[in-house]
Design a protein around this motif. Structure first.
Motif, PDB file in Angstrom:
ATOM      1  N   GLU A   1       9.414  22.110 -29.314  1.00 52.55           N
ATOM      2  CA  GLU A   1       8.128  22.447 -29.949  1.00 52.55           C
ATOM      3  C   GLU A   1       8.307  23.618 -30.919  1.00 52.55           C
ATOM      4  O   GLU A   1       7.716  23.643 -32.001  1.00 52.55           O
ATOM      5  CB  GLU A   1       7.077  22.803 -28.883  1.00 52.55           C
ATOM      6  N   PHE A   2       9.115  24.592 -30.495  1.00 48.84           N
ATOM      7  CA  PHE A   2       9.360  25.745 -31.378  1.00 48.84           C
ATOM      8  C   PHE A   2      10.076  25.274 -32.648  1.00 48.84           C
ATOM      9  O   PHE A   2       9.666  25.590 -33.768  1.00 48.84           O
ATOM     10  CB  PHE A   2      10.198  26.808 -30.640  1.00 48.84           C
ATOM     11  N   GLN A   3      11.120  24.474 -32.444  1.00 44.59           N
ATOM     12  CA  GLN A   3      11.926  24.044 -33.598  1.00 44.59           C
ATOM     13  C   GLN A   3      11.161  23.110 -34.538  1.00 44.59           C
ATOM     14  O   GLN A   3      11.318  23.196 -35.756  1.00 44.59           O
ATOM     15  CB  GLN A   3      13.214  23.358 -33.122  1.00 44.59           C
ATOM     16  N   ALA A   4      10.335  22.228 -33.982  1.00 49.01           N
ATOM     17  CA  ALA A   4       9.616  21.266 -34.831  1.00 49.01           C
ATOM     18  C   ALA A   4       8.746  21.997 -35.852  1.00 49.01           C
ATOM     19  O   ALA A   4       8.697  21.622 -37.032  1.00 49.01           O
ATOM     20  CB  ALA A   4       8.746  20.350 -33.962  1.00 49.01           C
ATOM     21  N   VAL A   5       8.082  23.048 -35.405  1.00 45.90           N
ATOM     22  CA  VAL A   5       7.178  23.785 -36.304  1.00 45.90           C
ATOM     23  C   VAL A   5       7.979  24.582 -37.342  1.00 45.90           C
ATOM     24  O   VAL A   5       7.640  24.590 -38.529  1.00 45.90           O
ATOM     25  CB  VAL A   5       6.217  24.673 -35.475  1.00 45.90           C
ATOM     26  N   LEU A   6       9.060  25.223 -36.887  1.00 46.06           N
ATOM     27  CA  LEU A   6       9.922  25.940 -37.846  1.00 46.06           C
ATOM     28  C   LEU A   6      10.509  24.974 -38.875  1.00 46.06           C
ATOM     29  O   LEU A   6      10.577  25.279 -40.067  1.00 46.06           O
ATOM     30  CB  LEU A   6      11.078  26.650 -37.101  1.00 46.06           C
ATOM     31  N   THR A   7      10.899  23.792 -38.418  1.00 49.40           N
ATOM     32  CA  THR A   7      11.552  22.824 -39.304  1.00 49.40           C
ATOM     33  C   THR A   7      10.592  22.327 -40.389  1.00 49.40           C
ATOM     34  O   THR A   7      10.967  22.234 -41.559  1.00 49.40           O
ATOM     35  CB  THR A   7      12.094  21.623 -38.481  1.00 49.40           C
ATOM     36  N   THR A   8       9.345  22.037 -40.023  1.00 54.05           N
ATOM     37  CA  THR A   8       8.387  21.567 -41.038  1.00 54.05           C
ATOM     38  C   THR A   8       7.916  22.728 -41.918  1.00 54.05           C
ATOM     39  O   THR A   8       8.007  22.679 -43.151  1.00 54.05           O
ATOM     40  CB  THR A   8       7.174  20.893 -40.371  1.00 54.05           C
ATOM     41  N   ASN A   9       7.414  23.780 -41.284  1.00 62.86           N
ATOM     42  CA  ASN A   9       6.700  24.813 -42.042  1.00 62.86           C
ATOM     43  C   ASN A   9       7.634  25.716 -42.842  1.00 62.86           C
ATOM     44  O   ASN A   9       7.264  26.185 -43.925  1.00 62.86           O
ATOM     45  CB  ASN A   9       5.864  25.682 -41.094  1.00 62.86           C
ATOM     46  N   LEU A  10       8.830  25.979 -42.320  1.00 63.17           N
ATOM     47  CA  LEU A  10       9.728  26.922 -43.003  1.00 63.17           C
ATOM     48  C   LEU A  10      10.912  26.221 -43.661  1.00 63.17           C
ATOM     49  O   LEU A  10      11.131  26.371 -44.866  1.00 63.17           O
ATOM     50  CB  LEU A  10      10.200  27.982 -42.002  1.00 63.17           C
ATOM     51  N   VAL A  11      11.646  25.412 -42.902  1.00 63.55           N
ATOM     52  CA  VAL A  11      12.790  24.706 -43.503  1.00 63.55           C
ATOM     53  C   VAL A  11      12.270  23.723 -44.565  1.00 63.55           C
ATOM     54  O   VAL A  11      12.877  23.573 -45.633  1.00 63.55           O
ATOM     55  CB  VAL A  11      13.635  23.978 -42.423  1.00 63.55           C
ATOM     56  N   GLY A  12      11.139  23.097 -44.302  1.00 63.78           N
ATOM     57  CA  GLY A  12      10.541  22.172 -45.275  1.00 63.78           C
ATOM     58  C   GLY A  12      10.256  22.879 -46.598  1.00 63.78           C
ATOM     59  O   GLY A  12      10.534  22.345 -47.678  1.00 63.78           O
ATOM     60  N   ALA A  13       9.700  24.085 -46.506  1.00 62.02           N
ATOM     61  CA  ALA A  13       9.403  24.851 -47.735  1.00 62.02           C
ATOM     62  C   ALA A  13      10.696  25.228 -48.456  1.00 62.02           C
ATOM     63  O   ALA A  13      10.775  25.184 -49.695  1.00 62.02           O
ATOM     64  CB  ALA A  13       8.592  26.091 -47.387  1.00 62.02           C
ATOM     65  N   PHE A  14      11.733  25.591 -47.690  1.00 61.52           N
ATOM     66  CA  PHE A  14      13.034  25.900 -48.305  1.00 61.52           C
ATOM     67  C   PHE A  14      13.605  24.657 -49.006  1.00 61.52           C
ATOM     68  O   PHE A  14      14.094  24.738 -50.149  1.00 61.52           O
ATOM     69  CB  PHE A  14      14.022  26.405 -47.244  1.00 61.52           C
ATOM     70  N   ASN A  15      13.506  23.497 -48.308  1.00 61.50           N
ATOM     71  CA  ASN A  15      14.029  22.248 -48.891  1.00 61.50           C
ATOM     72  C   ASN A  15      13.381  21.936 -50.242  1.00 61.50           C
ATOM     73  O   ASN A  15      14.047  21.402 -51.142  1.00 61.50           O
ATOM     74  CB  ASN A  15      13.767  21.071 -47.945  1.00 61.50           C
ATOM     75  N   MET A  16      12.100  22.229 -50.354  1.00 62.63           N
ATOM     76  CA  MET A  16      11.375  21.961 -51.605  1.00 62.63           C
ATOM     77  C   MET A  16      11.647  23.049 -52.655  1.00 62.63           C
ATOM     78  O   MET A  16      11.776  22.775 -53.855  1.00 62.63           O
ATOM     79  CB  MET A  16       9.863  21.890 -51.336  1.00 62.63           C
ATOM     80  N   THR A  17      11.705  24.308 -52.185  1.00 65.38           N
ATOM     81  CA  THR A  17      11.873  25.438 -53.101  1.00 65.38           C
ATOM     82  C   THR A  17      13.210  25.350 -53.837  1.00 65.38           C
ATOM     83  O   THR A  17      13.284  25.622 -55.046  1.00 65.38           O
ATOM     84  CB  THR A  17      11.786  26.768 -52.307  1.00 65.38           C
ATOM     85  N   LYS A  18      14.259  24.960 -53.107  1.00 68.01           N
ATOM     86  CA  LYS A  18      15.610  24.963 -53.693  1.00 68.01           C
ATOM     87  C   LYS A  18      15.709  24.097 -54.958  1.00 68.01           C
ATOM     88  O   LYS A  18      16.049  24.617 -56.028  1.00 68.01           O
ATOM     89  CB  LYS A  18      16.616  24.542 -52.615  1.00 68.01           C
ATOM     90  N   PRO A  19      15.376  22.799 -54.890  1.00 68.51           N
ATOM     91  CA  PRO A  19      15.470  22.005 -56.127  1.00 68.51           C
ATOM     92  C   PRO A  19      14.420  22.399 -57.170  1.00 68.51           C
ATOM     93  O   PRO A  19      14.702  22.360 -58.376  1.00 68.51           O
ATOM     94  CB  PRO A  19      15.261  20.562 -55.661  1.00 68.51           C
ATOM     95  N   ALA A  20      13.232  22.811 -56.712  1.00 66.75           N
ATOM     96  CA  ALA A  20      12.180  23.179 -57.685  1.00 66.75           C
ATOM     97  C   ALA A  20      12.574  24.441 -58.438  1.00 66.75           C
ATOM     98  O   ALA A  20      12.378  24.539 -59.655  1.00 66.75           O
ATOM     99  CB  ALA A  20      10.845  23.378 -56.964  1.00 66.75           C
TER     100      ALA A  20
END
Ligand code: NDP
Length: 239
Positions: free
Chosen positions: A100-119
């Motif tokens: 549960e801890f990882q799922a939220v970190l993965t969407t909310n934070l890693v997801g934003a990093f995944n988008m920020t990098k190419p953008a």
């Protein structure tokens, strides 16, 4: 009338949809990311709004790369990325699972990093662009039952400040919006009793409408001299 494309993650409903509607009205070319396979009905709804769609999951780096690559035509400038996609999995720390801890970190934070990098790469080439991360006041003050969510939203502020510093070298701005309680599906999941207790604790005595968060996003996108800041939109809840 604004020019250029803005990519809004999780734009299918709630705050993301309100941001998409507002920015389309302001004249931007708006592209929303939709996680679920696009049905004809959903596509028709966005066609009516004049909003384009790209399908993908922000937690998958390859999807994020593709969504950024596909959101602009060859002659279009990517002027904005709104990292809005987010989830909750609430539980007290003593009962919260690592999953549960990882799922939220993965969407909310890693997801934003995944988008920020190419953008950011695209924006650096253009020497123009603005990234806005939808954080939360919970990332500033914590909240019982939301250790995962608070950590993800606080982490997003660290990501935002670093993006602001790295981006500024090429004129790119990055800011965060920290809403309090907003009337969306996320808060509709709360019990009537909790909703009433929360509303009473907010100095303005109500939840925000998604459009009130979209107003702030539109302002930060247009302003050319604010960077590295967190703008709180909480009806006075953190006063
Ligand atoms: P909703 O639950 O209504 O919408 C969340 C959106 O994010 C949905 O479109 C969802 O897509 C999308 N999403 C979730 N996971 C992924 C993923 N892995 N990849 C792509 N898209 C994904 O939430 P809100 O509109 O209320 O919240 C939007 C943002 O605002 C979130 O980051 C939230 O944390 C933040 N926020 C909300 C507050 C509130 O009170 N509502 C307060 C403070 C911050 P799908 O439809 O496929 O599930």
């Amino acid at each position: 009338m604004q020019t250029g494309a803005v990519l809004v993650t999780g734009g299918g409903r709630g705050i993301g949809r309100a941001v998409a509607e507002r920015l389309a009205r302001d004249g931007y070319t708006v592209v929303v990311t939709i996680r679920r396979p696009l049905t004809a009905e959903v596509q028709a709804d966005f066609d009516q709004l004049g909003v384009r769609t790209v399908q993908g999951d922000v937690t998958v780096a390859a999807d994020a790369e593709r969504m950024v690559a596909d959101c602009c035509g060859p002659d279009e400038t990517l002027v904005g990325l709104i990292n809005n996609a987010g989830i909750t999995r609430d539980m007290l720390i003593t009962r919260m699972t690592v999953a549960e801890f990882q799922a939220v970190l993965t969407t909310n934070l890693v997801g934003a990093f995944n988008m920020t990098k190419p953008a950011l790469r695209v924006m650096q080439r253009q020497r123009r662009g603005c990234i806005i991360d939808i954080s939360s006041i919970v990332g500033l003050v914590g909240n019982i039952g939301q250790a995962n969510y608070a950590a993800s939203k606080a982490g997003l502020i660290g990501l935002m400040k670093t993006t602001a510093k790295e981006g500024a070298l090429r004129g790119i701005r990055c800011n965060a919006v920290a809403p309090g309680m907003v009337a969306t599906a996320m808060t509709a999941a709360l019990s009537a009793k909790t909703t009433q207790r929360l509303q009473e604790s907010i100095p303005l005595k109500r939840f925000a409408e998604p459009a009130e968060v979209a107003d702030v996003v539109a302002f930060l996108l247009g302003n050319q001299y604010i960077t590295g800041q967190v703008v709180t939109v909480d009806g006075g809840l953190t006063l």
